[in-house]
Design a protein around this motif. Structure first.
Motif, PDB file in Angstrom:
ATOM      1  N   GLU B  36       0.846  -0.941   0.169  1.00 25.87           N
ATOM      2  CA  GLU B  36      -0.001  -0.140   0.080  1.00 25.87           C
ATOM      3  C   GLU B  36       0.823   1.168   0.155  1.00 25.87           C
ATOM      4  O   GLU B  36       1.629   1.687   0.682  1.00 25.87           O
ATOM      5  CB  GLU B  36      -0.808  -0.051   1.150  1.00 25.87           C
ATOM      6  CG  GLU B  36      -1.904  -1.115   1.351  1.00 25.87           C
ATOM      7  CD  GLU B  36      -3.031  -0.770   0.117  1.00 25.87           C
ATOM      8  OE1 GLU B  36      -3.269   0.310  -0.046  1.00 25.87           O
ATOM      9  OE2 GLU B  36      -3.571  -1.895  -0.189  1.00 25.87           O
TER      10      GLU B  36
ATOM     11  N   LYS C   2      -0.162   5.042   7.498  1.00 29.21           N
ATOM     12  CA  LYS C   2      -1.680   4.213   7.130  1.00 29.21           C
ATOM     13  C   LYS C   2      -1.713   4.632   5.647  1.00 29.21           C
ATOM     14  O   LYS C   2      -1.191   5.416   5.058  1.00 29.21           O
ATOM     15  CB  LYS C   2      -2.613   5.315   7.950  1.00 29.21           C
ATOM     16  CG  LYS C   2      -2.862   4.973   9.412  1.00 29.21           C
ATOM     17  CD  LYS C   2      -3.679   6.124  10.018  1.00 29.21           C
ATOM     18  CE  LYS C   2      -3.678   5.771  11.404  1.00 29.21           C
ATOM     19  NZ  LYS C   2      -4.044   7.028  12.262  1.00 29.21           N
ATOM     20  N   HIS C   4      -5.230   4.502   2.629  1.00 29.63           N
ATOM     21  CA  HIS C   4      -6.725   4.448   2.487  1.00 29.63           C
ATOM     22  C   HIS C   4      -7.092   4.644   1.234  1.00 29.63           C
ATOM     23  O   HIS C   4      -6.824   5.921   0.718  1.00 29.63           O
ATOM     24  CB  HIS C   4      -7.438   5.420   3.715  1.00 29.63           C
ATOM     25  CG  HIS C   4      -8.860   5.270   3.643  1.00 29.63           C
ATOM     26  ND1 HIS C   4      -9.644   4.277   3.813  1.00 29.63           N
ATOM     27  CD2 HIS C   4      -9.690   6.113   2.937  1.00 29.63           C
ATOM     28  CE1 HIS C   4     -11.006   4.476   3.840  1.00 29.63           C
ATOM     29  NE2 HIS C   4     -11.157   5.751   3.440  1.00 29.63           N
ATOM     30  N   THR C   5      -7.975   3.751   0.518  1.00 35.06           N
ATOM     31  CA  THR C   5      -8.313   3.964  -0.684  1.00 35.06           C
ATOM     32  C   THR C   5      -9.622   4.024  -1.053  1.00 35.06           C
ATOM     33  O   THR C   5     -10.362   3.197  -0.391  1.00 35.06           O
ATOM     34  CB  THR C   5      -7.613   2.874  -1.604  1.00 35.06           C
ATOM     35  OG1 THR C   5      -6.229   2.542  -1.067  1.00 35.06           O
ATOM     36  CG2 THR C   5      -7.556   2.895  -3.087  1.00 35.06           C
ATOM     37  N   THR C   6     -10.081   4.952  -1.944  1.00 34.23           N
ATOM     38  CA  THR C   6     -11.638   4.922  -2.038  1.00 34.23           C
ATOM     39  C   THR C   6     -12.003   5.381  -3.537  1.00 34.23           C
ATOM     40  O   THR C   6     -11.098   5.908  -4.333  1.00 34.23           O
ATOM     41  CB  THR C   6     -12.324   6.136  -1.277  1.00 34.23           C
ATOM     42  OG1 THR C   6     -11.779   7.333  -1.685  1.00 34.23           O
ATOM     43  CG2 THR C   6     -12.413   5.822   0.321  1.00 34.23           C
ATOM     44  N   GLU C  31     -11.987   9.597   6.889  1.00 30.99           N
ATOM     45  CA  GLU C  31     -12.162   8.116   7.034  1.00 30.99           C
ATOM     46  C   GLU C  31     -10.663   7.522   7.290  1.00 30.99           C
ATOM     47  O   GLU C  31     -10.640   6.375   7.871  1.00 30.99           O
ATOM     48  CB  GLU C  31     -12.682   7.447   5.807  1.00 30.99           C
ATOM     49  CG  GLU C  31     -14.150   7.753   5.264  1.00 30.99           C
ATOM     50  CD  GLU C  31     -14.440   7.452   4.182  1.00 30.99           C
ATOM     51  OE1 GLU C  31     -15.446   8.068   3.490  1.00 30.99           O
ATOM     52  OE2 GLU C  31     -13.937   6.660   3.285  1.00 30.99           O
ATOM     53  N   SER C  32      -9.686   8.123   6.509  1.00 28.49           N
ATOM     54  CA  SER C  32      -8.272   7.419   6.785  1.00 28.49           C
ATOM     55  C   SER C  32      -7.707   7.560   8.153  1.00 28.49           C
ATOM     56  O   SER C  32      -6.833   6.673   8.398  1.00 28.49           O
ATOM     57  CB  SER C  32      -7.210   8.135   5.596  1.00 28.49           C
ATOM     58  OG  SER C  32      -6.897   9.358   6.070  1.00 28.49           O
ATOM     59  N   VAL C  34      -5.916   9.922   8.713  1.00 27.05           N
ATOM     60  CA  VAL C  34      -4.333  10.294   8.523  1.00 27.05           C
ATOM     61  C   VAL C  34      -4.313  11.844   9.129  1.00 27.05           C
ATOM     62  O   VAL C  34      -5.140  12.650   8.686  1.00 27.05           O
ATOM     63  CB  VAL C  34      -4.005  10.124   7.148  1.00 27.05           C
ATOM     64  CG1 VAL C  34      -2.752  11.313   6.717  1.00 27.05           C
ATOM     65  CG2 VAL C  34      -3.627   8.916   6.792  1.00 27.05           C
ATOM     66  N   VAL C  39      -2.634  13.172  -0.033  1.00 27.35           N
ATOM     67  CA  VAL C  39      -3.855  12.404  -0.665  1.00 27.35           C
ATOM     68  C   VAL C  39      -3.777  12.650  -2.140  1.00 27.35           C
ATOM     69  O   VAL C  39      -3.415  13.672  -2.744  1.00 27.35           O
ATOM     70  CB  VAL C  39      -5.107  13.043  -0.178  1.00 27.35           C
ATOM     71  CG1 VAL C  39      -5.294  14.358  -0.245  1.00 27.35           C
ATOM     72  CG2 VAL C  39      -6.228  12.088  -0.952  1.00 27.35           C
ATOM     73  N   LYS C 149      -6.351   8.154  -2.819  1.00 21.14           N
ATOM     74  CA  LYS C 149      -5.615   7.399  -1.940  1.00 21.14           C
ATOM     75  C   LYS C 149      -4.991   8.149  -0.887  1.00 21.14           C
ATOM     76  O   LYS C 149      -4.168   9.249  -1.593  1.00 21.14           O
ATOM     77  CB  LYS C 149      -4.314   6.696  -2.793  1.00 21.14           C
ATOM     78  CG  LYS C 149      -3.443   5.873  -2.130  1.00 21.14           C
ATOM     79  CD  LYS C 149      -3.673   4.200  -2.686  1.00 21.14           C
ATOM     80  CE  LYS C 149      -3.102   3.329  -1.741  1.00 21.14           C
ATOM     81  NZ  LYS C 149      -3.472   1.954  -2.149  1.00 21.14           N
ATOM     82  N   VAL C 150      -5.044   7.932   0.367  1.00 15.90           N
ATOM     83  CA  VAL C 150      -4.536   8.828   1.186  1.00 15.90           C
ATOM     84  C   VAL C 150      -3.327   7.976   1.980  1.00 15.90           C
ATOM     85  O   VAL C 150      -3.541   6.731   2.309  1.00 15.90           O
ATOM     86  CB  VAL C 150      -5.369   9.069   2.466  1.00 15.90           C
ATOM     87  CG1 VAL C 150      -4.997  10.090   3.299  1.00 15.90           C
ATOM     88  CG2 VAL C 150      -6.947   9.637   1.710  1.00 15.90           C
TER      89      VAL C 150
END
Lengths: 153, 153, 153
Positions: B36, C2, C4-6, C31-32, C34, C39, C149-150
């Motif tokens: 990731e 961390k 996080h992907t949306t 949501e992440s 971070v 991002v 993507k964060v």
């Protein structure tokens, strides 16, 4: 992961100006203590860009002349027939209806792009031998900010 | 956080060439062990770009013809009347005063941009179905370098 | 670190449309979890872009008119003489030989660029006061995806 953020404010003498900032970006990396990572250099205004190119005055003059033809300002006569046809129909930007006169600077910002990412390797900007980082002001003579964000280990 | 850096050297047969490098970028991600994160793909020269686009020869030819009109080379006749007017006043780039002949390649580099970032998700380049990564050479036939930097966990 | 992907899917009513997504990007950061990082906001198609600019309708209309002159569509009459000369020789894109009609959208994607990176500081998008993030659709009316993507801590 380490993160370090610094800001720089520019108030250029000229309306349009190229300012070399390679050393400022390296200084931000030094302060961060990051050895391996990336540094984002991003204008915080929408009428300024960041460009990685040669530190050669001829290129900068060439680019400014060319940008004025592709994204012509309406506050001075069009550079030539092409520039005149690339102005909006009616001769002025819709953006100027509110009193602004920097419609061209928004389009120059689109062409140049407002940010670059530089890889950081062994604590140094991992640039090629002719690559320098420039802040590109297209609507200056007032305070404009730039963010430099380093992340890595 | 993991970081992994690789370099690739290109020496193209043609002066201008598009080279698909999606697989090289994925290989760098594989070597990094990153599941990731992000991978930066960035030309280390100021006369080359990196483009994410369709791997369709028609688009590449279209783009090269169009780039020659928008950022005309002065080492061959202007493609048409628009290209001639987009050349610098006087007909040649100031950058050529020192003996260079690649002024147009610097402007093409500005249009195409010299870098992209690809998200890495589950160890794979998180690209759409038609997205491929290309190295875009605008002044080749000599050694040029590209850096691929992966960061993440 | 961390990550996080949306993903977001757009299906625009118009063929070309600007859609403000600043709040979607901030939501992904929320949501992440971070607080410090970056991002990436990146179109997963090659006929759409992402632009950071002013949320001012005049600029968006100006930009669309101007993009149509610089990268003219061949499915409608050329906007003016310059646009006509910037069409490929022969009047149509090679890319259209396979039945496509979106050759101009690939070139607009090149000009606007398909992605931006926004710094994240104290859990917030670190944007200037007039900077908003837009998804730029150049060939819509069908499902198109965007990745956010964060990464950070």
């Amino acid at each position: 992961m380490k993160a370090h953020t610094t800001y720089r404010t520019f108030n250029t003498e000229q309306r349009r100006e190229w300012i070399r900032i390679t050393e400022d970006v390296q200084a931000a990396v030094d302060e961060s203590g990051v050895e391996e990572g990336m540094v984002l250099v991003s204008a915080m205004h929408i009428t300024a860009g960041v460009w990685v190119n040669d530190d050669e005055p001829g290129i900068q003059e060439d680019a400014l002349e060319w940008l004025d033809k592709l994204a012509p300002p309406s506050w001075k006569p069009a550079a030539n027939a092409v520039a005149e046809e690339l102005l909006p129909d009616g001769g002025d930007y819709r953006h100027h209806r509110g009193g602004e006169d920097n419609g061209d600077a928004h389009l120059k910002n689109l062409l140049v792009h407002h940010q670059v990412i530089v890889p950081v390797t062994d604590g140094r900007l991992d640039l090629g031998p002719w690559q320098a980082v420039f802040y590109c002001e297209f609507d200056g003579q007032r305070n404009k900010r730039l963010v430099i964000k380093v992340i890595g280990d």
